[in-house]
Design a protein around this motif. Structure first.
Motif, PDB file in Angstrom:
ATOM      1  N   LEU A 328       0.677  -1.178   0.211  1.00  0.00           N
ATOM      2  CA  LEU A 328      -0.012   0.130   0.037  1.00  0.00           C
ATOM      3  C   LEU A 328       0.870   1.268  -0.175  1.00  0.00           C
ATOM      4  CD1 LEU A 328      -2.816  -0.876   2.414  1.00  0.00           C
ATOM      5  CD2 LEU A 328      -2.830  -1.161  -0.011  1.00  0.00           C
ATOM      6  N   SER A 329       2.225   1.297   0.363  1.00  0.00           N
ATOM      7  CA  SER A 329       2.954   2.365   0.326  1.00  0.00           C
ATOM      8  C   SER A 329       2.762   3.267  -1.065  1.00  0.00           C
ATOM      9  CB  SER A 329       4.233   2.133   0.444  1.00  0.00           C
ATOM     10  OG  SER A 329       4.684   1.757   1.821  1.00  0.00           O
ATOM     11  N   SER A 330       2.875   2.503  -2.188  1.00  0.00           N
ATOM     12  CA  SER A 330       2.628   3.289  -3.492  1.00  0.00           C
ATOM     13  C   SER A 330       1.270   4.047  -3.503  1.00  0.00           C
ATOM     14  CB  SER A 330       2.863   2.460  -4.759  1.00  0.00           C
ATOM     15  OG  SER A 330       1.959   1.160  -4.627  1.00  0.00           O
ATOM     16  N   LYS A 340       8.055   4.253   6.641  1.00  0.00           N
ATOM     17  CA  LYS A 340       9.858   4.636   6.646  1.00  0.00           C
ATOM     18  C   LYS A 340      10.359   4.518   7.988  1.00  0.00           C
ATOM     19  CE  LYS A 340       9.071   8.212   3.208  1.00  0.00           C
ATOM     20  NZ  LYS A 340       8.906   9.434   2.848  1.00  0.00           N
ATOM     21  N   GLY A 341       9.748   4.016   9.124  1.00  0.00           N
ATOM     22  CA  GLY A 341      10.629   3.883  10.284  1.00  0.00           C
ATOM     23  C   GLY A 341      11.018   2.859  10.423  1.00  0.00           C
ATOM     24  N   LYS A 342      12.010   2.484  11.230  1.00  0.00           N
ATOM     25  CA  LYS A 342      12.795   1.433  11.279  1.00  0.00           C
ATOM     26  C   LYS A 342      11.949   0.332  12.409  1.00  0.00           C
ATOM     27  CE  LYS A 342      17.317   3.569  10.543  1.00  0.00           C
ATOM     28  NZ  LYS A 342      18.773   3.759  11.105  1.00  0.00           N
ATOM     29  N   ASN A 343      11.382   0.876  13.231  1.00  0.00           N
ATOM     30  CA  ASN A 343      10.582   0.085  14.144  1.00  0.00           C
ATOM     31  C   ASN A 343       9.069  -0.409  13.546  1.00  0.00           C
ATOM     32  OD1 ASN A 343       8.838  -0.965  16.312  1.00  0.00           O
ATOM     33  ND2 ASN A 343      10.038  -0.082  17.901  1.00  0.00           N
ATOM     34  N   LEU A 344       9.084  -1.742  13.150  1.00  0.00           N
ATOM     35  CA  LEU A 344       7.690  -2.032  12.470  1.00  0.00           C
ATOM     36  C   LEU A 344       6.518  -1.988  13.141  1.00  0.00           C
ATOM     37  CD1 LEU A 344       9.201  -5.352  10.701  1.00  0.00           C
ATOM     38  CD2 LEU A 344       8.403  -3.216   9.711  1.00  0.00           C
ATOM     39  N   LEU A 345       6.643  -2.167  14.733  1.00  0.00           N
ATOM     40  CA  LEU A 345       5.385  -1.862  15.535  1.00  0.00           C
ATOM     41  C   LEU A 345       5.097  -0.564  15.377  1.00  0.00           C
ATOM     42  CD1 LEU A 345       6.026  -4.281  18.374  1.00  0.00           C
ATOM     43  CD2 LEU A 345       4.440  -4.704  16.545  1.00  0.00           C
ATOM     44  N   GLU A 346       5.854   0.313  15.499  1.00  0.00           N
ATOM     45  CA  GLU A 346       5.601   2.051  15.429  1.00  0.00           C
ATOM     46  C   GLU A 346       5.086   2.106  14.028  1.00  0.00           C
ATOM     47  OE1 GLU A 346       8.203   5.210  16.904  1.00  0.00           O
ATOM     48  OE2 GLU A 346       9.785   3.460  17.833  1.00  0.00           O
TER      49      GLU A 346
END
Length: 522
Positions: A328-330, A340-346
């Protein structure tokens, strides 16, 4: 809690989900006595814990031996902490004092009957006494409207009835974290009382989170307080510790929200819930884009909400986030930013918290034909139909759209099982179509502008609207109407509104969706 309690809890609970109570006459299978192990089959002592596997020893001895095995392996303090967690989850509206009285009895029973050389009947006699005490109207235990009915029974039947009682989970978490100073003041005054009260309050508020997540979060928080309140630099310590437990904190909050909804909706309706959520956040995405992600989401909830695996929810939710971001990013800039974050849960929390987008201009909805509704997968076209409504009317919250979901699925369930299913659908569908239109119009009236205005602006709009429609209303009655409608909107016109509470409120606000006694929607 001791430092090893989390791993002990998980080890213990990976084997125990429902408490096993043996009815007096057990059946013999291959020479081994079998008992009924199942949900609701629980004595009223540590009632929430029990084995999945078939019981292989005599009933009362089995229960006593298992409770004593856990008491002796965990130790009194950890056993007591576990009892607070489990009973606070089960009786989410009980006071700390009510839970404390119950836990005191439970621990005392185990402490008395689990020592070497104890009377073999000690546990049975003690649990029967506790059952009888529960029926005293002055008993200091958690209250429940079903207690009186249970207490008309005797013996095992009463125990089973009492054990099956539980309070619904909180739809409105009330826990407010105190300041660092308040935390340390309470901790230093009485560390054990602080730990017990926090464990009760946190378990009552976040009890739908998977047990390993809940226990891990409680252990982590108590460790933070114990460390920082004796630190020479408590402010710095708390900042550092909170950063370290940020992922666990997000996991606890998110999994409690997810699993609370899953407990109400079940697997299929949870899939619809995710469909609606993304339809309204990303109305540019198609049903084909989102449907597989909704399927995957429901699988994760089904797999992990009741799992005793320590890493199930974190692992599966992280993998799900990666799939969502890839797909869905596109489609949407805000989703792309969340990913874009490195923490997937965030990242998941970021997507979950996005407000609905503006309703786009889309072609008219292609309604499924009567024949399509009773195909092998008749729910698919109805889900797509409701999805299309959701992406075109993003200002109507999911708690309203679930009413449409229920009504359309009821139509399919009723008509597609009769001989002339097409005739049944054809005769009932026009009425349902009219009720859906009336209902969505009312939903738009109740919530349409809520998310586009400030709360004060929304109330002012309400007042102006009521003055036009009710010119003879007194100032006092206008104020009452505005406050009632604003209170409804602030609770039920928001994203992720509580489904049980708002379901009843919507029924009251909308009223009947037809002019006779056989309405199909409300």
């Amino acid at each position: 809690m001791g430092t090893g309690i989390f791993s002990i809890f998980v080890m213990c609970f990976s084997k125990w989900l429902y408490l096993c109570v043996v009815v007096p006459q057990t059946r013999e299978r291959n020479g081994v006595s079998a008992c009924n192990c199942g949900k609701g089959r629980r004595p009223d002592v540590l009632t929430s814990r029990v084995p999945r596997r078939r019981c292989q020893t005599s009933g009362r001895d089995y229960v006593r031996d298992k409770v004593c095995q856990e008491f002796n392996s965990l130790g009194k303090d950890n056993f007591r902490s576990l009892a607070i967690i489990m009973n606070s989850k089960k009786f989410s509206n009980a006071t700390f004092e009510e839970i404390s009285h119950l836990v005191k009895e439970v621990v005392s029973l185990a402490e008395t009957c689990c020592v070497k050389g104890a009377d073999p009947n000690c546990y049975e006699i003690g649990s029967s006494a506790l059952s009888a005490k529960s029926c005293d109207e002055n008993a200091p235990y958690p209250d429940h409207p079903g207690i009186a009915a249970c207490c008309t029974h005797q013996g095992l039947e009463r125990k089973l009835c009492l054990a099956a009682l539980h309070q619904p989970p909180r739809e409105f978490p009330t826990y407010m974290e105190p300041s660092n100073e308040e935390l340390c003041e309470a901790f230093k005054k009485d560390p054990q009382d602080f730990a017990d009260r926090f464990t009760h309050e946190y378990s009552s508020n976040y009890g739908q989170a998977p047990l390993p997540v809940l226990v891990g979060s409680i252990k982590s928080y108590l460790s933070m307080v114990g460390t920082c309140c004796i630190s020479p630099s408590p402010t710095v310590c708390f900042l550092k510790e909170r950063l370290e437990r940020k992922t666990l904190s997000i996991l606890t909050t998110m999994s409690n929200r997810i699993c609370s909804r899953y407990a109400v909706y079940g697997k299929e309706k949870s899939k619809f819930s995710v469909l609606t959520m993304f339809a309204q956040k990303i109305p540019s995405a198609s049903f084909e884009d989102i449907s597989p992600l909704a399927e995957d989401s429901a699988e994760v909830f089904s797999k992990c909400c009741g799992s005793m695996a320590e890493d199930c929810m974190q692992k599966e939710l992280s993998e799900l986030t990666t799939k969502i971001c890839t797909k869905l990013s596109s489609k949407d800039e805000k989703i792309s930013d969340c990913c874009k974050g490195k923490n997937l849960l965030e990242n998941y929390l970021c997507m979950y918290s996005l407000q609905p987008a503006k309703s786009p201009q889309l072609p008219e909805i292609q309604k499924p034909t009567d024949e399509q509704l009773c195909t092998v997968d008749g729910s698919h076209p109805m889900d797509q139909f409701t999805f299309e409504i959701a992406r075109r009317q993003t200002n109507i919250p999911e708690v309203f759209l679930t009413k449409v979901y229920d009504a359309t699925h009821n139509l399919v369930n009723v008509c597609c099982t009769v001989a002339d299913s097409i005739a049944c659908v054809s005769s009932k569908r026009p009425q349902l179509r009219g009720e859906i239109f009336k209902f969505l119009t009312k939903a738009d009236e109740l919530c349409g502008e809520y998310n586009d205005l400030t709360f004060l602006e929304f109330k002012q709009k309400l007042k102006e609207s009521f003055i036009k429609t009710m010119p003879d209303a007194t100032p006092a009655s206008l104020t009452e109407l505005v406050e009632r409608r604003a209170d409804f909107a602030s609770t039920c016109c928001i994203m992720n509104a509580p489904p049980l509470y708002c379901g009843l409120k919507i029924n009251a606000e909308v009223g009947h969706t037809c002019d006779h006694d056989s309405c199909m929607l409300i």
